[in-house]
Design a protein around this motif. Structure first.
Motif, PDB file in Angstrom:
ATOM      1  N   SER A 127      14.862   6.007   2.731  1.00  0.00           N
ATOM      2  CA  SER A 127      13.421   6.122   2.966  1.00  0.00           C
ATOM      3  C   SER A 127      13.086   7.433   3.652  1.00  0.00           C
ATOM      4  N   LEU A 128      13.886   7.821   4.623  1.00  0.00           N
ATOM      5  CA  LEU A 128      13.670   9.096   5.308  1.00  0.00           C
ATOM      6  C   LEU A 128      13.797  10.269   4.344  1.00  0.00           C
ATOM      7  N   MET A 129      14.788  10.199   3.470  1.00  0.00           N
ATOM      8  CA  MET A 129      14.991  11.274   2.499  1.00  0.00           C
ATOM      9  C   MET A 129      13.818  11.336   1.514  1.00  0.00           C
ATOM     10  N   LEU A 130      13.332  10.168   1.097  1.00  0.00           N
ATOM     11  CA  LEU A 130      12.233  10.140   0.134  1.00  0.00           C
ATOM     12  C   LEU A 130      10.936  10.647   0.763  1.00  0.00           C
ATOM     13  N   VAL A 131      10.675  10.281   2.016  1.00  0.00           N
ATOM     14  CA  VAL A 131       9.483  10.779   2.708  1.00  0.00           C
ATOM     15  C   VAL A 131       9.557  12.298   2.840  1.00  0.00           C
ATOM     16  N   SER A 132      10.734  12.812   3.191  1.00  0.00           N
ATOM     17  CA  SER A 132      10.904  14.262   3.314  1.00  0.00           C
ATOM     18  C   SER A 132      10.687  14.955   1.970  1.00  0.00           C
ATOM     19  N   PHE A 133      11.226  14.363   0.919  1.00  0.00           N
ATOM     20  CA  PHE A 133      11.065  14.934  -0.424  1.00  0.00           C
ATOM     21  C   PHE A 133       9.594  14.947  -0.836  1.00  0.00           C
ATOM     22  N   LEU A 134       8.886  13.856  -0.569  1.00  0.00           N
ATOM     23  CA  LEU A 134       7.466  13.784  -0.920  1.00  0.00           C
ATOM     24  C   LEU A 134       6.651  14.806  -0.130  1.00  0.00           C
ATOM     25  N   ALA A 183       4.464  21.913  -1.890  1.00  0.00           N
ATOM     26  CA  ALA A 183       4.670  22.843  -3.006  1.00  0.00           C
ATOM     27  C   ALA A 183       3.541  22.789  -4.023  1.00  0.00           C
ATOM     28  N   THR A 184       2.944  21.629  -4.202  1.00  0.00           N
ATOM     29  CA  THR A 184       1.885  21.485  -5.209  1.00  0.00           C
ATOM     30  C   THR A 184       0.501  21.750  -4.658  1.00  0.00           C
ATOM     31  N   GLY A 185       0.408  21.955  -3.368  1.00  0.00           N
ATOM     32  CA  GLY A 185      -0.888  22.250  -2.769  1.00  0.00           C
ATOM     33  C   GLY A 185      -1.771  21.018  -2.697  1.00  0.00           C
ATOM     34  N   ASN A 186      -3.074  21.262  -2.643  1.00  0.00           N
ATOM     35  CA  ASN A 186      -4.028  20.171  -2.452  1.00  0.00           C
ATOM     36  C   ASN A 186      -4.598  19.618  -3.765  1.00  0.00           C
ATOM     37  N   GLU A 187      -4.139  20.162  -4.893  1.00  0.00           N
ATOM     38  CA  GLU A 187      -4.714  19.729  -6.154  1.00  0.00           C
ATOM     39  C   GLU A 187      -4.149  18.397  -6.635  1.00  0.00           C
ATOM     40  N   PHE A 188      -2.951  18.076  -6.225  1.00  0.00           N
ATOM     41  CA  PHE A 188      -2.317  16.823  -6.623  1.00  0.00           C
ATOM     42  C   PHE A 188      -2.121  15.930  -5.401  1.00  0.00           C
ATOM     43  N   SER A 189      -2.317  14.627  -5.603  1.00  0.00           N
ATOM     44  CA  SER A 189      -2.118  13.660  -4.515  1.00  0.00           C
ATOM     45  C   SER A 189      -0.916  12.781  -4.814  1.00  0.00           C
ATOM     46  N   PHE A 190      -0.057  12.644  -3.813  1.00  0.00           N
ATOM     47  CA  PHE A 190       1.144  11.817  -3.966  1.00  0.00           C
ATOM     48  C   PHE A 190       1.125  10.619  -3.012  1.00  0.00           C
ATOM     49  N   SER A 191      -0.083  10.235  -2.609  1.00  0.00           N
ATOM     50  CA  SER A 191      -0.203   9.161  -1.624  1.00  0.00           C
ATOM     51  C   SER A 191       0.446   7.862  -2.091  1.00  0.00           C
ATOM     52  N   LEU A 192       0.313   7.560  -3.375  1.00  0.00           N
ATOM     53  CA  LEU A 192       0.856   6.306  -3.906  1.00  0.00           C
ATOM     54  C   LEU A 192       2.366   6.239  -3.740  1.00  0.00           C
ATOM     55  N   PHE A 193       3.024   7.382  -3.883  1.00  0.00           N
ATOM     56  CA  PHE A 193       4.482   7.396  -3.840  1.00  0.00           C
ATOM     57  C   PHE A 193       5.032   7.166  -2.428  1.00  0.00           C
ATOM     58  N   TYR A 194       4.225   7.435  -1.404  1.00  0.00           N
ATOM     59  CA  TYR A 194       4.671   7.154  -0.032  1.00  0.00           C
ATOM     60  C   TYR A 194       4.847   5.650   0.194  1.00  0.00           C
ATOM     61  N   LEU A 195       4.197   4.852  -0.632  1.00  0.00           N
ATOM     62  CA  LEU A 195       4.319   3.402  -0.480  1.00  0.00           C
ATOM     63  C   LEU A 195       5.717   2.900  -0.847  1.00  0.00           C
ATOM     64  N   ILE A 196       6.447   3.674  -1.642  1.00  0.00           N
ATOM     65  CA  ILE A 196       7.794   3.253  -2.053  1.00  0.00           C
ATOM     66  C   ILE A 196       8.737   3.138  -0.854  1.00  0.00           C
ATOM     67  N   PRO A 197       8.921   4.189  -0.036  1.00  0.00           N
ATOM     68  CA  PRO A 197       9.791   4.046   1.143  1.00  0.00           C
ATOM     69  C   PRO A 197       9.232   3.061   2.168  1.00  0.00           C
ATOM     70  N   ILE A 198       7.917   2.994   2.293  1.00  0.00           N
ATOM     71  CA  ILE A 198       7.316   2.043   3.239  1.00  0.00           C
ATOM     72  C   ILE A 198       7.637   0.606   2.821  1.00  0.00           C
ATOM     73  N   ALA A 199       7.441   0.315   1.534  1.00  0.00           N
ATOM     74  CA  ALA A 199       7.674  -1.040   1.030  1.00  0.00           C
ATOM     75  C   ALA A 199       9.146  -1.420   1.088  1.00  0.00           C
ATOM     76  N   SER A 200      10.024  -0.523   0.673  1.00  0.00           N
ATOM     77  CA  SER A 200      11.451  -0.848   0.631  1.00  0.00           C
ATOM     78  C   SER A 200      12.015  -1.068   2.028  1.00  0.00           C
ATOM     79  N   THR A 201      11.587  -0.257   2.990  1.00  0.00           N
ATOM     80  CA  THR A 201      12.082  -0.423   4.366  1.00  0.00           C
ATOM     81  C   THR A 201      11.551  -1.713   4.989  1.00  0.00           C
ATOM     82  N   THR A 202      10.276  -1.987   4.783  1.00  0.00           N
ATOM     83  CA  THR A 202       9.694  -3.217   5.335  1.00  0.00           C
ATOM     84  C   THR A 202      10.369  -4.441   4.757  1.00  0.00           C
TER      85      THR A 202
END
Length: 283
Positions: free
Chosen positions: A21-28, A34-53
């Motif tokens: 989860s720590l590695m995935l959060v760092s990668f995200l 790198a992609t700036g503000n044009e793309f949102s990756f908020s949904l993908f942060y739920l993956i490490p949150i859900a798996s750890t919980t």
């Protein structure tokens, strides 16, 4: 295949889930930057949150949720997000954190509910000990362990004698209370590594991992004397018949294992009752 994958994930340690989860959060965070503000990756942060919980615990999930919100804010800042007021950074971070915490809580509650349902499905509703469904799984595990490590185990089938008289003379509620009492006494007399299950009616099973005949004879003699002493005042007519089979080698299946112990118990039931018969299975 799906069951195998699910089992493989369930067997992973807490350290694995936290580290991944720590590695995935760092990668995200790096991708966000790198992609700036044009793309949102908020949904993908739920993956490490859900798996750890789900796989670790609620508090660890909250930590990953907070880390995700902070990582997202830092990535936004260094990616050049331009807000009219600096406080907007903190406001957005707070909103994201609130969203992540809410998801964390919902996942934790869902996991708690699932575990409760699984426990109820595996537990006898009268006695609180495991039921036949869970016991069969445990026996299958013991058979596999016995085959792998070449270690013996003992299975005991136990059936109360004259139990019908309790229901007939005192009512079914009294019978349920007696069954519950027997289950509690059996739990108190066996080792922490052993298991007791109610198979139905007035029939119980005891599993003694890595226990030979001599060791089980001592335990069963203790159980017999203890129950006789406890029951002699209120139910002097209630005794039990038991068949104890020590398996030096594992049978081919749980069905065969259960059949051997069951037949031995019924041989006592059909003859003298109030006794324990032992058998050594060599394969």
């Amino acid at each position: 295949m799906n069951k195998m994958l699910t089992k493989a994930f369930e067997e992973r340690s807490s350290k694995f889930w936290i580290l991944s989860s720590l590695m995935l959060v760092s990668f995200l965070g790096l991708v966000d930057y790198a992609t700036g503000n044009e793309f949102s990756f908020s949904l993908f942060y739920l993956i490490p949150i859900a798996s750890t919980t789900w796989h670790v615990k609620f508090k660890t999930g909250l930590f990953i949720a907070a880390l995700s919100a902070i990582t997202w804010a830092v990535a936004d800042f260094f990616a050049g997000a331009d807000y009219r007021q600096p406080i907007i950074y903190f406001w957005n971070t707070l909103i994201r954190l609130g969203f992540f915490v809410t998801v964390t809580y919902l996942i934790a509650e869902l996991h708690k509910s699932q575990r409760t349902i699984e426990a109820l499905a595996d537990t006898d509703y009268v006695t609180g000990v495991m039921n036949a469904r869970r016991f069969n799984r445990l026996l299958e595990h013991e058979l596999n362990r016995s085959r792998r490590y070449k270690r013996p185990f003992t299975l005991v089938y136990l059936d109360l004698d004259n139990f019908k008289q309790v229901n007939d003379n005192f009512g079914h509620n009294e019978g349920d209370q007696l069954i519950k009492f027997i289950a509690e006494e059996l739990k108190c007399q066996i080792r922490s590594t052993d298991a007791v299950a109610r198979l139905g009616g007035d029939e119980f099973a005891l599993l003694f991992p890595e226990a030979g005949r001599n060791e089980v004879e001592v335990i069963m003699s203790k159980i017999q004397n203890h129950l006789k002493e406890k029951l002699c005042r209120s139910y002097p007519f209630v005794t039990f018949s038991a068949g104890a089979v020590t398996f030096e080698s594992a049978p081919h299946s749980t069905v065969e294992t259960i059949r051997i112990a069951d037949e031995l118990m019924y041989s006592v039931k059909a003859s003298t009752k109030n006794g324990i018969r032992y058998f050594l299975y060599l394969g």
